[in-house]
Write a protein that holds these residues in place. Structure first.
Motif, PDB file in Angstrom:
ATOM      1  N   LYS A  14      14.297  -6.778  20.777  1.00  0.00           N
ATOM      2  CA  LYS A  14      14.276  -7.797  19.736  1.00  0.00           C
ATOM      3  C   LYS A  14      13.283  -7.427  18.638  1.00  0.00           C
ATOM      4  CE  LYS A  14      15.403 -11.583  22.917  1.00  0.00           C
ATOM      5  NZ  LYS A  14      15.042 -12.949  23.372  1.00  0.00           N
ATOM      6  N   GLY A  15      13.132  -8.325  17.689  1.00  0.00           N
ATOM      7  CA  GLY A  15      12.116  -8.166  16.660  1.00  0.00           C
ATOM      8  C   GLY A  15      12.488  -7.207  15.548  1.00  0.00           C
ATOM      9  N   PRO A  16      11.479  -6.718  14.820  1.00  0.00           N
ATOM     10  CA  PRO A  16      11.710  -5.837  13.662  1.00  0.00           C
ATOM     11  C   PRO A  16      12.465  -4.555  14.006  1.00  0.00           C
ATOM     12  CG  PRO A  16       9.448  -6.650  13.667  1.00  0.00           C
ATOM     13  CD  PRO A  16      10.053  -7.054  14.975  1.00  0.00           C
ATOM     14  N   ASP A  17      12.222  -4.024  15.214  1.00  0.00           N
ATOM     15  CA  ASP A  17      12.919  -2.790  15.600  1.00  0.00           C
ATOM     16  C   ASP A  17      14.425  -3.016  15.682  1.00  0.00           C
ATOM     17  OD1 ASP A  17      10.558  -1.403  15.715  1.00  0.00           O
ATOM     18  OD2 ASP A  17      10.293  -1.663  17.877  1.00  0.00           O
ATOM     19  N   LEU A  18      14.825  -4.138  16.242  1.00  0.00           N
ATOM     20  CA  LEU A  18      16.247  -4.459  16.311  1.00  0.00           C
ATOM     21  C   LEU A  18      16.811  -4.687  14.911  1.00  0.00           C
ATOM     22  CD1 LEU A  18      18.852  -5.109  17.783  1.00  0.00           C
ATOM     23  CD2 LEU A  18      18.020  -7.450  18.119  1.00  0.00           C
ATOM     24  N   ASP A  19      16.060  -5.381  14.061  1.00  0.00           N
ATOM     25  CA  ASP A  19      16.516  -5.609  12.689  1.00  0.00           C
ATOM     26  C   ASP A  19      16.739  -4.283  11.962  1.00  0.00           C
ATOM     27  OD1 ASP A  19      16.379  -8.321  13.104  1.00  0.00           O
ATOM     28  OD2 ASP A  19      14.381  -8.535  12.203  1.00  0.00           O
ATOM     29  N   ALA A  20      15.813  -3.344  12.155  1.00  0.00           N
ATOM     30  CA  ALA A  20      15.934  -2.040  11.496  1.00  0.00           C
ATOM     31  C   ALA A  20      17.161  -1.283  12.003  1.00  0.00           C
ATOM     32  CB  ALA A  20      14.669  -1.216  11.725  1.00  0.00           C
ATOM     33  N   GLU A  21      17.393  -1.343  13.307  1.00  0.00           N
ATOM     34  CA  GLU A  21      18.551  -0.640  13.873  1.00  0.00           C
ATOM     35  C   GLU A  21      19.857  -1.270  13.419  1.00  0.00           C
ATOM     36  OE1 GLU A  21      20.814   2.087  16.103  1.00  0.00           O
ATOM     37  OE2 GLU A  21      18.798   2.098  15.226  1.00  0.00           O
ATOM     38  N   ALA A  66      21.740  -5.319  22.834  1.00  0.00           N
ATOM     39  CA  ALA A  66      20.312  -5.130  22.640  1.00  0.00           C
ATOM     40  C   ALA A  66      19.524  -6.372  23.048  1.00  0.00           C
ATOM     41  CB  ALA A  66      20.032  -4.785  21.184  1.00  0.00           C
ATOM     42  N   LEU A  67      19.997  -7.542  22.649  1.00  0.00           N
ATOM     43  CA  LEU A  67      19.308  -8.784  22.990  1.00  0.00           C
ATOM     44  C   LEU A  67      19.303  -9.021  24.498  1.00  0.00           C
ATOM     45  CD1 LEU A  67      20.683 -11.090  20.147  1.00  0.00           C
ATOM     46  CD2 LEU A  67      18.309 -10.344  20.419  1.00  0.00           C
ATOM     47  N   SER A 111      26.683 -12.229   7.942  1.00  0.00           N
ATOM     48  CA  SER A 111      26.843 -13.590   8.450  1.00  0.00           C
ATOM     49  C   SER A 111      26.974 -13.605   9.970  1.00  0.00           C
ATOM     50  CB  SER A 111      28.077 -14.219   7.804  1.00  0.00           C
ATOM     51  OG  SER A 111      28.313 -15.504   8.316  1.00  0.00           O
ATOM     52  N   ALA A 112      27.704 -12.625  10.519  1.00  0.00           N
ATOM     53  CA  ALA A 112      27.901 -12.575  11.969  1.00  0.00           C
ATOM     54  C   ALA A 112      26.590 -12.323  12.698  1.00  0.00           C
ATOM     55  CB  ALA A 112      28.922 -11.492  12.311  1.00  0.00           C
ATOM     56  N   VAL A 113      25.806 -11.372  12.199  1.00  0.00           N
ATOM     57  CA  VAL A 113      24.521 -11.074  12.838  1.00  0.00           C
ATOM     58  C   VAL A 113      23.586 -12.275  12.721  1.00  0.00           C
ATOM     59  CG1 VAL A 113      22.445  -9.642  12.675  1.00  0.00           C
ATOM     60  CG2 VAL A 113      24.700  -8.581  12.541  1.00  0.00           C
ATOM     61  N   GLY A 114      23.578 -12.927  11.548  1.00  0.00           N
ATOM     62  CA  GLY A 114      22.739 -14.114  11.377  1.00  0.00           C
ATOM     63  C   GLY A 114      23.130 -15.231  12.327  1.00  0.00           C
ATOM     64  N   ALA A 115      24.444 -15.439  12.515  1.00  0.00           N
ATOM     65  CA  ALA A 115      24.912 -16.484  13.431  1.00  0.00           C
ATOM     66  C   ALA A 115      24.522 -16.172  14.865  1.00  0.00           C
ATOM     67  CB  ALA A 115      26.428 -16.627  13.310  1.00  0.00           C
ATOM     68  N   LEU A 116      24.579 -14.888  15.232  1.00  0.00           N
ATOM     69  CA  LEU A 116      24.191 -14.493  16.592  1.00  0.00           C
ATOM     70  C   LEU A 116      22.703 -14.740  16.823  1.00  0.00           C
ATOM     71  CD1 LEU A 116      24.667 -13.150  19.341  1.00  0.00           C
ATOM     72  CD2 LEU A 116      24.303 -10.939  18.222  1.00  0.00           C
ATOM     73  N   MET A 117      21.871 -14.357  15.862  1.00  0.00           N
ATOM     74  CA  MET A 117      20.431 -14.557  16.009  1.00  0.00           C
ATOM     75  C   MET A 117      20.094 -16.043  16.108  1.00  0.00           C
ATOM     76  SD  MET A 117      19.300 -11.584  16.276  1.00  0.00           S
ATOM     77  CE  MET A 117      19.668  -9.890  15.870  1.00  0.00           C
ATOM     78  N   LEU A 118      20.801 -16.848  15.344  1.00  0.00           N
ATOM     79  CA  LEU A 118      20.590 -18.295  15.413  1.00  0.00           C
ATOM     80  C   LEU A 118      20.992 -18.844  16.771  1.00  0.00           C
ATOM     81  CD1 LEU A 118      19.733 -20.795  13.780  1.00  0.00           C
ATOM     82  CD2 LEU A 118      22.124 -21.051  13.100  1.00  0.00           C
ATOM     83  N   ALA A 119      22.104 -18.362  17.305  1.00  0.00           N
ATOM     84  CA  ALA A 119      22.566 -18.801  18.621  1.00  0.00           C
ATOM     85  C   ALA A 119      21.584 -18.361  19.705  1.00  0.00           C
ATOM     86  CB  ALA A 119      23.956 -18.231  18.909  1.00  0.00           C
ATOM     87  N   ASP A 120      20.982 -17.178  19.534  1.00  0.00           N
ATOM     88  CA  ASP A 120      20.046 -16.662  20.538  1.00  0.00           C
ATOM     89  C   ASP A 120      18.737 -17.442  20.537  1.00  0.00           C
ATOM     90  OD1 ASP A 120      19.572 -14.423  22.512  1.00  0.00           O
ATOM     91  OD2 ASP A 120      17.852 -14.111  21.178  1.00  0.00           O
ATOM     92  N   ARG A 121      18.348 -17.947  19.357  1.00  0.00           N
ATOM     93  CA  ARG A 121      17.097 -18.689  19.262  1.00  0.00           C
ATOM     94  C   ARG A 121      17.235 -20.149  19.654  1.00  0.00           C
ATOM     95  NH1 ARG A 121      16.367 -15.992  13.534  1.00  0.00           N
ATOM     96  NH2 ARG A 121      15.481 -13.997  14.134  1.00  0.00           N
ATOM     97  N   ASN A 122      18.494 -20.622  19.703  1.00  0.00           N
ATOM     98  CA  ASN A 122      18.740 -22.035  20.028  1.00  0.00           C
ATOM     99  C   ASN A 122      19.723 -22.146  21.196  1.00  0.00           C
ATOM    100  OD1 ASN A 122      17.375 -23.519  17.582  1.00  0.00           O
ATOM    101  ND2 ASN A 122      18.528 -21.829  16.711  1.00  0.00           N
ATOM    102  N   PRO A 123      19.389 -21.625  22.345  1.00  0.00           N
ATOM    103  CA  PRO A 123      20.308 -21.680  23.498  1.00  0.00           C
ATOM    104  C   PRO A 123      20.526 -23.099  23.975  1.00  0.00           C
ATOM    105  CG  PRO A 123      18.138 -20.927  24.208  1.00  0.00           C
ATOM    106  CD  PRO A 123      18.104 -21.001  22.712  1.00  0.00           C
ATOM    107  N   GLY A 124      21.756 -23.365  24.392  1.00  0.00           N
ATOM    108  CA  GLY A 124      22.063 -24.642  24.989  1.00  0.00           C
ATOM    109  C   GLY A 124      22.239 -25.786  24.003  1.00  0.00           C
ATOM    110  N   ILE A 125      22.127 -25.506  22.679  1.00  0.00           N
ATOM    111  CA  ILE A 125      22.240 -26.576  21.685  1.00  0.00           C
ATOM    112  C   ILE A 125      23.655 -26.602  21.140  1.00  0.00           C
ATOM    113  CG2 ILE A 125      21.430 -27.408  19.448  1.00  0.00           C
ATOM    114  CD1 ILE A 125      18.745 -26.158  20.070  1.00  0.00           C
TER     115      ILE A 125
END
Length: 207
Positions: A88-95, A82-83, A193-207
């Motif tokens: 993204k956003g609330p629609d993805l969170d709901a799904e 999906a990403l 935890s897995a979804v949270g880690a993915l979202m964090l990785a997506d928001r902080n690319p290259g870090i």
């Protein structure tokens, strides 16, 4: 064999019901253990996939989680797809919440039945106890109050047998339901935890 049948018969139909419930609960426990054996697997692989995602290698990251058998792998694989497609956003969170609830519902299947067996088995044993005591007093009445132990023994034996059988069925079912429910709760935490880690990785690319 004859002794076993005599013992079974002395408990009446309640023993037959409890025997059926015992077989059903054991079958359910084995089936659920097999179903849930991989629900928390693949943590190291997902961590590596999230690192690849952060570095920009999204295709390889997706391939890694798609190979996993755990619900967290299926959920993160969908989230990555999906990403990558710009969803993204609330629609993805709901799904993701909807899909997570579906995974939880599948894992929780038949757990309520196991809990029900654990709850009603002692009650059936208690019913057998009451029926056994009723039988004893009926026999005592027919004997016109004669204090003969052999008159009371049959009913008391049935009462004790059904009580013990009810507890023997209920205890493994209750323990199994508790342990399986705890494993499902940990699997739900792993998905979160897995979804949270993915979202964090997506928001902080290259870090």
């Amino acid at each position: 064999m004859a002794d076993a049948l005599a013992t079974l018969g002395s408990g009446g139909p309640i023993i037959l019901v409890l025997a059926a419930l015992s077989l059903l609960s054991l079958a359910l426990i084995v089936a659920k253990v097999l179903q849930l054996r991989h629900v928390r697997a693949g943590g190291a692989r997902r961590t590596e996939a999230f690192e690849l995602w952060r570095q920009g290698d999204k295709q390889r990251a997706r391939q890694m989680v798609e190979q996993g058998p755990a619900p967290a792998d299926r959920l993160t694989a969908y989230a990555m797809k999906a990403l990558a497609g710009g969803f993204k956003g609330p629609d993805l969170d709901a799904e993701l919440t909807r899909r997570g609830n579906e995974e939880l519902a599948e894992m929780n299947g038949m757990i309520r039945l196991l809990e029900l067996i654990a709850m009603i088995s002692p009650l059936l044993g208690l019913l057998g106890t009451v029926l056994g005591m009723i039988q004893s007093f009926q026999q005592l009445e027919l004997a016109e109050g004669a204090a003969n132990a052999s008159v009371l023994a049959g009913g008391i034996w049935q009462a004790l047998l059904t009580t013990a059988a009810g507890l023997l069925v209920a205890i493994p079912a209750a323990v199994g339901a508790g342990l399986l429910s705890a494993r499902i709760e940990r699997a739900a935490q792993t998905m979160e935890s897995a979804v949270g880690a993915l979202m964090l990785a997506d928001r902080n690319p290259g870090i």
